[in-house]
Scaffold this motif. Structure first.
Motif, PDB file in Angstrom:
ATOM      1  N   GLU A 123      -1.646   3.172   6.608  1.00 40.07           N
ATOM      2  CA  GLU A 123      -2.922   3.846   6.845  1.00 40.07           C
ATOM      3  C   GLU A 123      -2.809   4.835   8.004  1.00 40.07           C
ATOM      4  O   GLU A 123      -3.383   5.928   7.956  1.00 40.07           O
ATOM      5  N   THR A 143      -6.457  -3.798   8.099  1.00 34.86           N
ATOM      6  CA  THR A 143      -6.483  -5.245   7.852  1.00 34.86           C
ATOM      7  C   THR A 143      -5.801  -6.043   8.944  1.00 34.86           C
ATOM      8  O   THR A 143      -6.040  -7.240   9.076  1.00 34.86           O
ATOM      9  N   ASN A 195      -0.294  -2.567   5.881  1.00 36.59           N
ATOM     10  CA  ASN A 195      -1.471  -1.706   5.783  1.00 36.59           C
ATOM     11  C   ASN A 195      -1.576  -0.764   6.968  1.00 36.59           C
ATOM     12  O   ASN A 195      -1.785   0.433   6.811  1.00 36.59           O
ATOM     13  N   PRO A 221       0.817  -1.213   0.000  1.00 38.71           N
ATOM     14  CA  PRO A 221       0.000   0.000   0.000  1.00 38.71           C
ATOM     15  C   PRO A 221       0.854   1.268   0.000  1.00 38.71           C
ATOM     16  O   PRO A 221       1.918   1.315   0.602  1.00 38.71           O
TER      17      PRO A 221
END
Lengths: 89, 398
Positions: B303, B294, B299, B263
């Motif tokens: 994030e 997640t 992630n 990501p």
């Protein structure tokens, strides 16, 4: 299986992932320094499992506490040796 | 442009087989993750998931219809019936209504069963219904048929962002006047031997629990289910006296154009900012973020960085309900939209389960373990998928 055979097989698998010639990967090479990304690592582990018929305990979310040390060619060879011995035992 | 509101919701997932039960589970902080029970699960390394338990399809559908319905479609139809009933949709919407549903794996169980028959069992023919059963648009098409919706009907596939992308497109259909009512969300039934076996290879599944944003997290846990929401033009809903749950205020869609699995932070930041801008919200208006969360190392760090970038050093509370309903892949955004609606309508933030210790790389208020009362005016729901595809929805209280 002899350590030299395992080492040659590990180097061959990494070389295929990295699009290098096996001669460009030293037995003490650091895997990250060679440029292997996370997906490449997953593919290399799959290839090791297929080549040696072993199950490599590796979770990408636990790099600090690996059950299988993937940092260098030498550590991978040691790990594979151990898994083969465990399977035989 | 027309305003868009939510007038009905329905779901089937590991927590409950309806929306009230799912809200109750969110409020109680109940976990739907457990040992996998399907055929050949004993040959897997990862043996946990958020399965829909005690699913009796034969009680839900006529025997003559079942051969056409993969589990993903079954979940979508049951969720859709609940949503339509809650909305009290009148008959005769016809061409002014549509369906846009997300799914990542479509009828994967149907693929598996038919391949098992021809490859493993050496059978020479499979059911003639395999193709209509496995196609990605089967859940959307069956909903269209069941409810007589004859406008824009299609499936959307963007891996873990499928349901958010589906809802974003459904929102735009209504906003731009192409439809008055849209059923939208996602359906997924990836918990079968081949589905989990494929995920195992990526080495991102947790063997024990889903612990988003916590130190000690070991990855994601897959879930099954469907969530269907009724999106409706506000004028249409008001004119028929419908109960409005919340406004769909805006969407943001971006692509990282970077790595196929890792990501990116910048694409997530842009998606959240676009959703805020589209909704006419400022970061300070947002009282809750339902994270993609997640439970993977990659992630949750990316994030967290993206949320801090958008909201500054004091972001609103953030939780990942995947710790309860699992990562329902192409349906997950629809389940998470329900968590957002609970925050807006009940003033209760669903928690993140499994917290063990704060990860310095994820300095967020993650609402650990128990739901928290809070009056919330607006929320964001994040989805950041493999393939670098990001879709963020903004909902607002009405």
């Amino acid at each position: 299986m002899m350590r030299a055979q395992i080492e040659a097989a590990v180097i061959d698998i990494l070389a295929r992932q990295l699009l290098l010639s096996p001669s460009e990967i030293a037995p003490d090479a650091d895997v990250e320094a060679l440029g292997l990304d996370s997906l490449g690592k997953a593919e290399a582990i799959f290839a090791l499992e297929e080549r040696f018929d072993i199950a490599v305990p590796f979770n990408a979310n636990e790099p600090d506490r690996p059950e299988f040390d993937f940092t260098s060619v030498a550590s991978i060879v040691r790990g594979v040796e151990e898994l083969i011995a465990r399977k035989a035992g | 442009m027309r305003r868009v509101v939510v007038t009905g919701i329905g779901t089937v997932n590991a927590l409950a087989q309806d929306a009230p039960g799912t809200f109750a589970a969110f409020a109680e902080g109940r976990c739907g993750i457990g040992p996998l029970g399907f055929r050949d699960a004993d040959r897997l390394t990862i043996r946990i998931g958020a399965e829909v338990r005690d699913w009796r399809a034969e009680d839900r559908f006529a025997a003559k219809d079942l051969p056409l319905l993969d589990r993903a479609t079954q979940y979508a139809l049951v969720a859709g019936a609940e949503a339509v009933a809650m909305a009290g949709l009148p008959d005769g919407i016809g061409a002014r209504g549509g369906v846009i549903l997300g799914t990542a794996a479509g009828g994967i169980q149907t693929w598996e069963d038919s391949y098992r028959a021809v490859f493993a069992e050496a059978r020479n023919r499979v059911s003639p219904l395999v193709i209509p059963r496995l196609m990605h648009n089967a859940p959307a098409s069956h909903l269209s048929i069941r409810h007589g919706l004859m406008g824009p009907v299609l499936a959307v596939s963007s891996a873990c962002a499928s349901a958010n992308h589906a809802m974003a497109l459904a929102f735009q259909q209504i906003r731009t006047g192409a439809a008055d009512v849209m059923l939208t969300g996602g359906a997924e039934a990836m918990l079968c031997f081949g589905g989990v076996k494929a995920w195992e290879g990526l080495r991102v599944l947790a063997p024990d629990a889903c612990r988003p944003f916590s130190l000690g997290r070991k990855g994601m846990v897959i879930g099954d289910g469907a969530g269907v929401l009724v999106f409706e033009a506000e004028d249409h809903a008001r004119a028929r006296g419908a109960r409005v749950l919340a406004e769909v205020a805006g969407v943001g869609m971006t692509a990282d154009a970077g790595d196929i699995v890792a990501p990116g932070v910048e694409g997530a930041v842009r998606a959240m900012r676009l959703a805020l801008e589209d909704a006419g919200l400022s970061p300070a208006d947002v009282g809750y973020v339902n994270a993609h969360g997640t439970g993977t190392l990659a992630n949750d760090r990316a994030e967290s960085a993206a949320i801090l970038s958008v909201f500054g050093q004091a972001p609103p509370p953030v939780s990942s309900t995947k710790s309860m309903h699992g990562h329902a892949i192409g349906a997950t955004g629809a389940l998470e939209a329900m968590a957002c609606l609970m925050a807006l309508t009940r003033g209760l933030l669903p928690p993140t389960l499994g917290f063990q210790a704060a990860d310095p790389e994820c300095p967020l208020d993650i609402v650990p373990d128990t739901a928290r009362p809070a009056r919330v005016e607006a929320v964001l729901s994040n989805a950041f998928a493999f393939g670098g595809l990001n879709a963020v929805l903004a909902f607002r209280r009405v």
